[in-house]
Motif scaffolding. Sequence first.
Motif, short mmCIF file in Angstrom:
data_model
loop_
_atom_site.label_atom_id
_atom_site.label_comp_id
_atom_site.label_asym_id
_atom_site.label_seq_id
_atom_site.Cartn_x
_atom_site.Cartn_y
_atom_site.Cartn_z
N ARG A 1 -40.35 -13.52 11.26
CA ARG A 1 -39.01 -12.90 11.28
C ARG A 1 -38.10 -13.53 10.22
O ARG A 1 -37.39 -12.82 9.49
N ILE A 2 -38.13 -14.85 10.11
CA ILE A 2 -37.28 -15.52 9.13
C ILE A 2 -37.76 -15.24 7.71
O ILE A 2 -36.95 -15.03 6.79
N LEU A 3 -39.06 -15.20 7.51
CA LEU A 3 -39.60 -14.86 6.19
C LEU A 3 -39.12 -13.48 5.75
O LEU A 3 -38.72 -13.28 4.60
N MET B 1 -34.80 -22.18 8.65
CA MET B 1 -34.89 -21.66 7.29
C MET B 1 -35.19 -22.78 6.30
O MET B 1 -35.96 -22.59 5.36
N THR B 2 -34.58 -23.95 6.52
CA THR B 2 -34.81 -25.08 5.63
C THR B 2 -36.27 -25.52 5.69
O THR B 2 -36.89 -25.80 4.65
N LEU B 3 -36.84 -25.57 6.88
CA LEU B 3 -38.25 -25.92 7.03
C LEU B 3 -39.14 -24.97 6.23
O LEU B 3 -40.08 -25.39 5.56
N ILE B 4 -38.82 -23.69 6.32
CA ILE B 4 -39.63 -22.70 5.62
C ILE B 4 -39.49 -22.85 4.11
O ILE B 4 -40.48 -22.85 3.37
N MET B 5 -38.26 -22.99 3.62
CA MET B 5 -38.06 -23.11 2.18
C MET B 5 -38.70 -24.39 1.63
O MET B 5 -39.18 -24.42 0.50
N GLU B 6 -38.73 -25.46 2.45
CA GLU B 6 -39.36 -26.70 2.00
C GLU B 6 -40.86 -26.54 1.83
O GLU B 6 -41.50 -27.31 1.11
N ALA B 7 -41.43 -25.55 2.50
CA ALA B 7 -42.87 -25.30 2.34
C ALA B 7 -43.20 -24.87 0.91
O ALA B 7 -44.31 -25.10 0.42
N PHE B 8 -42.23 -24.25 0.25
CA PHE B 8 -42.43 -23.79 -1.13
C PHE B 8 -41.93 -24.87 -2.08
O PHE B 8 -40.98 -24.68 -2.84
N ASP B 9 -42.60 -26.03 -2.02
CA ASP B 9 -42.09 -27.17 -2.78
C ASP B 9 -42.45 -27.11 -4.24
O ASP B 9 -42.05 -27.96 -5.02
N ARG B 10 -43.25 -26.12 -4.64
CA ARG B 10 -43.53 -25.89 -6.06
C ARG B 10 -43.17 -24.46 -6.38
O ARG B 10 -43.48 -23.55 -5.62
N PRO B 11 -42.51 -24.19 -7.51
CA PRO B 11 -42.05 -22.84 -7.84
C PRO B 11 -43.16 -21.80 -7.90
O PRO B 11 -42.92 -20.63 -7.66
N LEU B 12 -44.40 -22.21 -8.22
CA LEU B 12 -45.49 -21.25 -8.30
C LEU B 12 -46.30 -21.19 -7.02
O LEU B 12 -47.37 -20.58 -6.99
N ALA B 13 -45.82 -21.82 -5.95
CA ALA B 13 -46.55 -21.82 -4.69
C ALA B 13 -46.68 -20.40 -4.14
O ALA B 13 -45.73 -19.61 -4.21
N ARG B 14 -47.84 -20.08 -3.61
CA ARG B 14 -48.10 -18.79 -2.97
C ARG B 14 -48.64 -19.07 -1.57
O ARG B 14 -49.75 -19.60 -1.43
N LEU B 15 -47.87 -18.78 -0.54
CA LEU B 15 -48.22 -19.15 0.83
C LEU B 15 -48.37 -17.93 1.72
O LEU B 15 -47.60 -16.98 1.62
N THR B 16 -49.35 -17.97 2.61
CA THR B 16 -49.50 -16.94 3.63
C THR B 16 -48.61 -17.28 4.82
O THR B 16 -48.06 -18.39 4.92
N LEU B 17 -48.50 -16.35 5.74
CA LEU B 17 -47.76 -16.62 6.97
C LEU B 17 -48.38 -17.79 7.72
O LEU B 17 -47.66 -18.66 8.25
N ASP B 18 -49.69 -17.85 7.76
CA ASP B 18 -50.37 -18.97 8.43
C ASP B 18 -50.07 -20.30 7.75
O ASP B 18 -49.90 -21.33 8.42
N ASP B 19 -50.00 -20.29 6.41
CA ASP B 19 -49.64 -21.52 5.69
C ASP B 19 -48.26 -22.00 6.10
O ASP B 19 -48.04 -23.20 6.32
N VAL B 20 -47.32 -21.06 6.20
CA VAL B 20 -45.93 -21.42 6.55
C VAL B 20 -45.85 -21.96 7.98
O VAL B 20 -45.18 -22.96 8.24
N THR B 21 -46.53 -21.30 8.91
CA THR B 21 -46.48 -21.78 10.30
C THR B 21 -47.13 -23.15 10.43
O THR B 21 -46.66 -24.00 11.19
N GLN B 22 -48.21 -23.38 9.68
CA GLN B 22 -48.86 -24.69 9.73
C GLN B 22 -47.96 -25.78 9.16
O GLN B 22 -47.88 -26.89 9.69
N HIS B 23 -47.25 -25.46 8.09
CA HIS B 23 -46.38 -26.43 7.45
C HIS B 23 -45.15 -26.74 8.31
O HIS B 23 -44.71 -27.89 8.38
N THR B 24 -44.59 -25.72 8.93
CA THR B 24 -43.32 -25.88 9.64
C THR B 24 -43.47 -26.18 11.12
O THR B 24 -42.55 -26.75 11.73
N GLY B 25 -44.59 -25.78 11.71
CA GLY B 25 -44.75 -25.94 13.15
C GLY B 25 -44.00 -24.89 13.95
O GLY B 25 -43.92 -24.98 15.18
#
Length: 264
Positions: A57-59, A25-49
């Motif tokens: 599921r976690i999203l 969960m921490t990895l995922i939340m760190e992907a949103f490092d800017r309050p106005l960030a808009r990320l797709t599922l693919d963006d999140v998986t790429q960022h977190t591995g």
Amino acid sequence: MTTLLSHDSDVTETNSLPLSMVERMTLIMEAFDRPLARLTLDDVTQHTGLPRSTAHRILDQLVQCRWLIHAKTHYSLGSRALTLGGRERTQHELRSAAANVLQALARHTGLCVHLTTLAGSEVYFLDMFGAKYDQRTPLQVGGRAPAHCTAAGKAIMAGLTPEYVDSQFTTTVRGRQTARSIHDMDTLHQELARIRARNGLAVEHGEYLPHLSCIGAAIRGPEGPVGSISVATRHDGPIRSLAPIVLRAARSVSNTLAHNEVPH
């Protein structure tokens, strides 16, 4: 030497253990490092591995707990995350982008102009320009109002998915501020469809306060609404004549935000 080997073995074993739920969960939340960030599922998986199914599921769980918002194909920080710390930065970005436009709008109309954002099922008033209509107007900076009763809130809601609207507003929409307030989900969805058909323009007459009418339009980020501009006048005021300039003001702020967006 035995102790050292044992320690190294422990480290290797620890590093090979799967990530805990908290770590994922921490990895995922760190992907949103800017309050106005808009990320797709693919963006999140790429960022977190993380595996796509695990991240999805976690999203979903984070959305259910209001840490994130899911609008169309993208995710963004939800009301809980913004309340904990990101809110101040988000407010600063919106207020900076909107200040000159809102001041000009207030001067042009001679009316009260508000900048708002969505906070759960309410709108949160970030800024205000122009004279208040009268002392009975409780729409103050830092104040809140039910989103479904305001033009500002409805303008934002029209840009969200029906599923998200259902999850956030089914309970609160039953509360009526005035006799004109929307108080069931079918009527709310019909109203949001009308707003989308009007290019995002929302109007309300006495739905939050009996003596006021408002007109509003959403401020959009790359993937969805991040706030709104609204103008308030007396209930019998010429509110619809303000439509073109309110839409232009919202588009201007949206363009400023897009220009200021810093890529990851």
